[in-house]
Design a protein around this motif. Structure first.
Motif, PDB file in Angstrom:
ATOM      1  N   SER A 162       0.825  -1.206   0.000  1.00 10.57           N
ATOM      2  CA  SER A 162       0.000   0.000   0.000  1.00 10.57           C
ATOM      3  C   SER A 162       0.861   1.259   0.000  1.00 10.57           C
ATOM      4  O   SER A 162       0.624   2.188  -0.781  1.00 10.57           O
ATOM      5  CB  SER A 162      -0.928   0.002   1.211  1.00 10.57           C
ATOM      6  N   LEU A 163       1.867   1.293   0.857  1.00 13.75           N
ATOM      7  CA  LEU A 163       2.729   2.477   0.952  1.00 13.75           C
ATOM      8  C   LEU A 163       3.445   2.761  -0.357  1.00 13.75           C
ATOM      9  O   LEU A 163       3.549   3.910  -0.802  1.00 13.75           O
ATOM     10  CB  LEU A 163       3.751   2.286   2.069  1.00 13.75           C
ATOM     11  N   GLN A 164       3.950   1.708  -0.987  1.00 17.89           N
ATOM     12  CA  GLN A 164       4.693   1.903  -2.233  1.00 17.89           C
ATOM     13  C   GLN A 164       3.774   2.316  -3.379  1.00 17.89           C
ATOM     14  O   GLN A 164       4.163   3.109  -4.235  1.00 17.89           O
ATOM     15  CB  GLN A 164       5.472   0.631  -2.575  1.00 17.89           C
ATOM     16  N   PRO A 174      -8.426   0.881   0.509  1.00 17.98           N
ATOM     17  CA  PRO A 174      -9.519   0.749   1.475  1.00 17.98           C
ATOM     18  C   PRO A 174      -9.293  -0.381   2.468  1.00 17.98           C
ATOM     19  O   PRO A 174      -8.278  -1.080   2.424  1.00 17.98           O
ATOM     20  CB  PRO A 174     -10.728   0.460   0.582  1.00 17.98           C
ATOM     21  N   VAL A 175     -10.261  -0.558   3.339  1.00 23.80           N
ATOM     22  CA  VAL A 175     -10.195  -1.580   4.377  1.00 23.80           C
ATOM     23  C   VAL A 175      -9.938  -2.965   3.771  1.00 23.80           C
ATOM     24  O   VAL A 175     -10.499  -3.314   2.732  1.00 23.80           O
ATOM     25  CB  VAL A 175     -11.509  -1.576   5.203  1.00 23.80           C
ATOM     26  N   ASP A 176      -9.031  -3.705   4.427  1.00 23.10           N
ATOM     27  CA  ASP A 176      -8.710  -5.084   4.045  1.00 23.10           C
ATOM     28  C   ASP A 176      -8.149  -5.216   2.630  1.00 23.10           C
ATOM     29  O   ASP A 176      -8.140  -6.305   2.054  1.00 23.10           O
ATOM     30  CB  ASP A 176      -9.942  -5.995   4.189  1.00 23.10           C
ATOM     31  N   TRP A 177      -7.684  -4.113   2.064  1.00 24.84           N
ATOM     32  CA  TRP A 177      -7.129  -4.144   0.706  1.00 24.84           C
ATOM     33  C   TRP A 177      -5.976  -5.127   0.593  1.00 24.84           C
ATOM     34  O   TRP A 177      -5.164  -5.262   1.503  1.00 24.84           O
ATOM     35  CB  TRP A 177      -6.656  -2.738   0.324  1.00 24.84           C
ATOM     36  N   GLN A 178      -5.928  -5.806  -0.548  1.00 31.77           N
ATOM     37  CA  GLN A 178      -4.809  -6.674  -0.891  1.00 31.77           C
ATOM     38  C   GLN A 178      -4.301  -6.294  -2.273  1.00 31.77           C
ATOM     39  O   GLN A 178      -5.033  -5.712  -3.085  1.00 31.77           O
ATOM     40  CB  GLN A 178      -5.243  -8.150  -0.895  1.00 31.77           C
ATOM     41  N   MET A 184      -9.121   3.502  -3.873  1.00 28.58           N
ATOM     42  CA  MET A 184      -9.967   4.681  -3.772  1.00 28.58           C
ATOM     43  C   MET A 184      -9.230   5.882  -4.367  1.00 28.58           C
ATOM     44  O   MET A 184      -8.051   6.099  -4.086  1.00 28.58           O
ATOM     45  CB  MET A 184     -10.280   5.003  -2.306  1.00 28.58           C
ATOM     46  N   VAL A 185      -9.938   6.658  -5.165  1.00 29.75           N
ATOM     47  CA  VAL A 185      -9.359   7.898  -5.684  1.00 29.75           C
ATOM     48  C   VAL A 185      -9.302   8.909  -4.546  1.00 29.75           C
ATOM     49  O   VAL A 185     -10.266   9.064  -3.782  1.00 29.75           O
ATOM     50  CB  VAL A 185     -10.205   8.449  -6.846  1.00 29.75           C
ATOM     51  N   LEU A 186      -8.174   9.585  -4.408  1.00 27.08           N
ATOM     52  CA  LEU A 186      -8.004  10.544  -3.314  1.00 27.08           C
ATOM     53  C   LEU A 186      -9.031  11.678  -3.402  1.00 27.08           C
ATOM     54  O   LEU A 186      -9.341  12.163  -4.499  1.00 27.08           O
ATOM     55  CB  LEU A 186      -6.595  11.137  -3.341  1.00 27.08           C
ATOM     56  N   TYR A 212     -18.036  10.757  -2.916  1.00 23.19           N
ATOM     57  CA  TYR A 212     -16.659  10.666  -2.376  1.00 23.19           C
ATOM     58  C   TYR A 212     -16.125   9.242  -2.335  1.00 23.19           C
ATOM     59  O   TYR A 212     -14.932   9.034  -2.135  1.00 23.19           O
ATOM     60  CB  TYR A 212     -16.582  11.294  -0.987  1.00 23.19           C
ATOM     61  N   LEU A 213     -16.975   8.251  -2.538  1.00 27.17           N
ATOM     62  CA  LEU A 213     -16.499   6.868  -2.618  1.00 27.17           C
ATOM     63  C   LEU A 213     -16.249   6.531  -4.080  1.00 27.17           C
ATOM     64  O   LEU A 213     -17.140   6.042  -4.794  1.00 27.17           O
ATOM     65  CB  LEU A 213     -17.513   5.908  -2.007  1.00 27.17           C
ATOM     66  N   ARG A 214     -15.032   6.820  -4.510  1.00 33.58           N
ATOM     67  CA  ARG A 214     -14.678   6.636  -5.920  1.00 33.58           C
ATOM     68  C   ARG A 214     -13.666   5.499  -6.045  1.00 33.58           C
ATOM     69  O   ARG A 214     -12.521   5.623  -5.616  1.00 33.58           O
ATOM     70  CB  ARG A 214     -14.101   7.933  -6.486  1.00 33.58           C
ATOM     71  N   TYR A 215     -14.105   4.402  -6.618  1.00 30.88           N
ATOM     72  CA  TYR A 215     -13.253   3.212  -6.766  1.00 30.88           C
ATOM     73  C   TYR A 215     -12.630   3.173  -8.161  1.00 30.88           C
ATOM     74  O   TYR A 215     -13.241   3.597  -9.155  1.00 30.88           O
ATOM     75  CB  TYR A 215     -14.078   1.942  -6.579  1.00 30.88           C
ATOM     76  N   THR A 216     -11.415   2.647  -8.210  1.00 24.74           N
ATOM     77  CA  THR A 216     -10.739   2.447  -9.487  1.00 24.74           C
ATOM     78  C   THR A 216      -9.916   1.182  -9.421  1.00 24.74           C
ATOM     79  O   THR A 216      -9.412   0.836  -8.336  1.00 24.74           O
ATOM     80  CB  THR A 216      -9.830   3.643  -9.845  1.00 24.74           C
ATOM     81  N   PRO A 217      -9.774   0.455 -10.529  1.00 26.49           N
ATOM     82  CA  PRO A 217      -8.843  -0.674 -10.508  1.00 26.49           C
ATOM     83  C   PRO A 217      -7.457  -0.209 -10.088  1.00 26.49           C
ATOM     84  O   PRO A 217      -7.070   0.944 -10.346  1.00 26.49           O
ATOM     85  CB  PRO A 217      -8.858  -1.156 -11.967  1.00 26.49           C
TER      86      PRO A 217
END
Length: 219
Positions: A162-164, A174-178, A184-186, A212-217
């Motif tokens: 996530s950090l990288q 988002p939560v539990d992301w793998q 999520m778009v900032l 504000y909940l904007r998802y993207t691959p």
């Protein structure tokens, strides 16, 4: 105590692989410093063995690993043999160094002491701290576990991913992301910019009507 975003303190220390200066040792890599209450202790041994097993995964991500314990270098080297045996790996020594912090100077400086767990001499044990430091030498994440609770190093791999990712892309995870999941778009990205950067973006409909909940691959 170091705050997120601050430059992590530089220091010179003896380790199981010789004397290092921390910033020079990091170089242009990411780094994880993880501390331990003491050598030859059960939970610590399981943790170090897990890091041995996961070493190739951290290496793939360009992450250097370094441990810390309040015992001397010779103790670290002997303990390392136990760790390798427990990990059931064929190697002559641990694939990462262990810092010797006998006087607890780093433990105090970095706020890593556990007030509730003490040695037989009555000294406070070093807590299970985790610091992830970026190539810019700034602290990206810190977690502090009590001495009695072992860490989840699979979670640290997830955090590194996530950090990288978020260091270079205008997304959050988002939560539990793998790795490979949608991001999520900032909120700081405007609607027009988001449409250009993330053409497959999906906006979740909410009772408030706010988009504000904007998802993207994952970029």
């Amino acid at each position: 105590m170091v705050n997120l975003g601050e430059v992590f303190p530089n220091f010179t220390a003896s380790t199981s692989e010789g004397t290092i200066t921390f910033h020079d040792w990091i170089g242009d890599s990411w780094a994880i410093l993880f501390s331990h209450p003491a050598d030859y202790t059960p939970v610590c041994t399981t943790e170090l063995a897990r890091v041995v097993k996961l070493g190739p995964e951290f290496k793939k991500r360009g992450v250097k690993l370094i441990a810390l314990s309040c015992d001397d270098v010779e103790s670290h080297k002997g303990w390392g043999k136990d760790v390798i045996a427990f990990a059931d790996c064929k190697m002559d020594k641990l694939p990462y160094p262990i810092i010797a912090d006998e006087k607890r100077e780093l433990a105090v400086k970095l706020g890593m002491l556990d007030p509730d767990e003490r040695t037989k001499e009555g000294l406070p044990l070093t807590a299970r701290a985790v610091f992830i430091i970026g190539p810019d030498k700034k602290l990206k994440l810190s977690i502090l576990y009590p001495a009695t609770t072992g860490r989840n190093f699979n979670e640290l791999l997830r955090v590194v991913d996530s950090l990288q990712l978020t260091a270079t892309k205008k997304v959050a995870t988002p939560v539990d992301w793998q790795q490979g999941d949608s991001c999520m778009v900032l909120p700081t990205v405007s609607k027009d910019e988001a449409a250009k950067l993330f053409p497959k973006m999906e906006v979740k409909s909410l009772p408030s009507g706010k988009e504000y909940l904007r998802y993207t691959p994952q970029p």
